[in-house]
Design a protein around this motif. Structure first.
Motif, PDB file in Angstrom:
ATOM      1  N   HIS A   1      42.832  36.278  30.980  1.00 47.24           N
ATOM      2  CA  HIS A   1      42.726  36.103  32.436  1.00 47.24           C
ATOM      3  C   HIS A   1      42.694  34.622  32.814  1.00 47.24           C
ATOM      4  N   ASP A   2      42.011  33.802  31.990  1.00 45.22           N
ATOM      5  CA  ASP A   2      41.941  32.354  32.248  1.00 45.22           C
ATOM      6  C   ASP A   2      43.323  31.720  32.240  1.00 45.22           C
ATOM      7  N   ARG A   3      44.235  32.299  31.483  1.00 46.60           N
ATOM      8  CA  ARG A   3      45.571  31.700  31.337  1.00 46.60           C
ATOM      9  C   ARG A   3      46.590  32.261  32.321  1.00 46.60           C
ATOM     10  N   TYR A   4      46.481  33.543  32.621  1.00 48.50           N
ATOM     11  CA  TYR A   4      47.513  34.166  33.450  1.00 48.50           C
ATOM     12  C   TYR A   4      47.013  34.667  34.801  1.00 48.50           C
ATOM     13  N   GLY A   5      45.718  34.548  35.044  1.00 48.54           N
ATOM     14  CA  GLY A   5      45.203  34.902  36.365  1.00 48.54           C
ATOM     15  C   GLY A   5      45.115  36.401  36.601  1.00 48.54           C
TER      16      GLY A   5
ATOM     17  N   PHE B   1      46.998  38.402  37.941  1.00 48.43           N
ATOM     18  CA  PHE B   1      48.243  39.147  37.764  1.00 48.43           C
ATOM     19  C   PHE B   1      48.269  39.897  36.434  1.00 48.43           C
TER      20      PHE B   1
END
Lengths: 187, 165
Positions: free
Chosen positions: B91-95, B97
């Protein structure tokens, strides 16, 4: 009074449909001009510094590798471009990167999931716009950047903060309408 | 199909595969050896969107990026991270989405609120229309205008005339 409010109520579905239509029209127009991409994944890195990484150089390119330390305290804003020799849109955007490099804009490259020989052949044939070039053969650094496909291009300001991310090829339009104003703003 | 074949091959080869590298991409040996950990990794992976195909989870997708993310999930599960920690890494990398079940926040408020808004709107419409209907029944009829009175009187007269004649 009662009849006018009832008439207004009858217009409500029409108004909703009109609002929806206007929204869809705006989306379609945006898809046409490229300003709206329904499949686009917004970058969570915008406003943040580059994640920590160290990538080895591509020997044949004759430029050093890339690490996050090289993306702090810069004399000018820089581009970081993820590319691969097997990626067709990367061929489309290559002339624009060459133009920027000729103008003296620092363009840093990260070669994604590529064989060194293929990457070297690509650069030998089309020119090397990169001041520094790191090889990310496993693709792990790209994941740390939130990359979901190549090419992807980032603009970092002089402090090394990521200001902009473009998933897809840097076309002449993207260069003129997005990258040049960004470079001016963060110069 | 290919996966099934490799699975059969792996089963036939037996222990030779079991001691191989834990994260061989695209092979059943990509799976964690501990079935409980593998099950957890699969549960986590099913909640994460493949960013290339976008309507599949990383567990369902054959895209290279999905495979890489599957490996990352398994490495982190094997390293003893909690489900939340593993999801947070991606989640930290791709948000947002990347999460197939979007979290509730300012951006997704309308998304999550839409059914409630629709329900609220419907209830409001029913309440308003019922109140209006009851109002129409209860409200006293307006007094007759002089013309109406005259007409009524005329009607009553003609009625009496009929009866008396």
């Amino acid at each position: 009074m009662a009849t006018t409010s009832r008439r207004l109520l009858m217009l409500a579905p029409l108004g909703l449909a009109a609002a929806g239509g206007a929204g869809f029209y705006a989306m379609l127009r945006g898809m046409g001009t490229g300003s709206y991409d329904p499949k686009g994944v917004p970058s969570v890195l915008v406003g943040k510094p580059a994640p920590a990484f160290v990538l080895p150089a591509l020997d044949e390119a004759g430029v050093p590798g890339l690490e996050d330390a090289a993306l702090r305290d810069l004399p000018a804003p820089v581009l970081v471009n993820f590319w691969a020799s097997w990626c067709v849109p990367c061929i489309v955007e290559h002339p624009q990167l060459m133009t920027l490099a000729r103008e003296g804009v620092p363009v840093f490259g990260i070669n994604y999931k590529d064989k060194p020989a293929d990457a070297a052949a690509f650069l030998a044939r089309r020119g090397n716009p990169f001041l520094r070039l790191g090889r990310d053969e496993p693709g792990r650094v790209a994941i740390d950047w939130g990359v979901y496909g190549v090419p992807e291009t980032y603009v970092l300001d002089r402090k090394g903060i990521i200001r902009w991310r473009w998933p897809g090829p840097v076309t002449p339009e993207v260069l003129q309408q997005d990258i040049r104003p960004l470079l001016r703003r963060h110069a | 199909m290919l996966r099934r074949l490799t699975l059969v091959a792996a089963l036939l080869a037996g222990p030779a595969f079991a001691v191989g590298p834990a994260f061989a991409v695209g092979l059943p040996s990509e799976m964690l050896q501990d079935p409980a950990q593998e099950a957890r990794a699969r549960e986590i992976g099913r909640e994460l969107r493949c960013l290339v195909c976008q309507n599949q989870s990383i567990e369902d997708s054959e895209a290279g990026l999905a495979r890489d993310l599957r490996r990352i999930v398994r490495e982190r599960v094997a390293a003893g991270e909690s489900d939340a920690q593993v999801v947070a890494f991606v989640h930290d990398r791709y948000g947002d989405f990347v999460l197939l079940r979007p979290p509730f926040n300012a951006v997704t408020a309308v998304l999550w609120g839409a059914p409630l808004l629709a329900l609220g709107g419907g209830v409001l419409a029913i309440v308003l229309s019922r109140r209006r209907m009851r109002g129409a029944l209860v409200a006293e009829a307006p007094p007759l205008s002089p013309e109406e009175r005259a007409r009524l009187a005329a009607l009553e007269h003609s009625e009496e005339d009929k009866r008396t004649s």
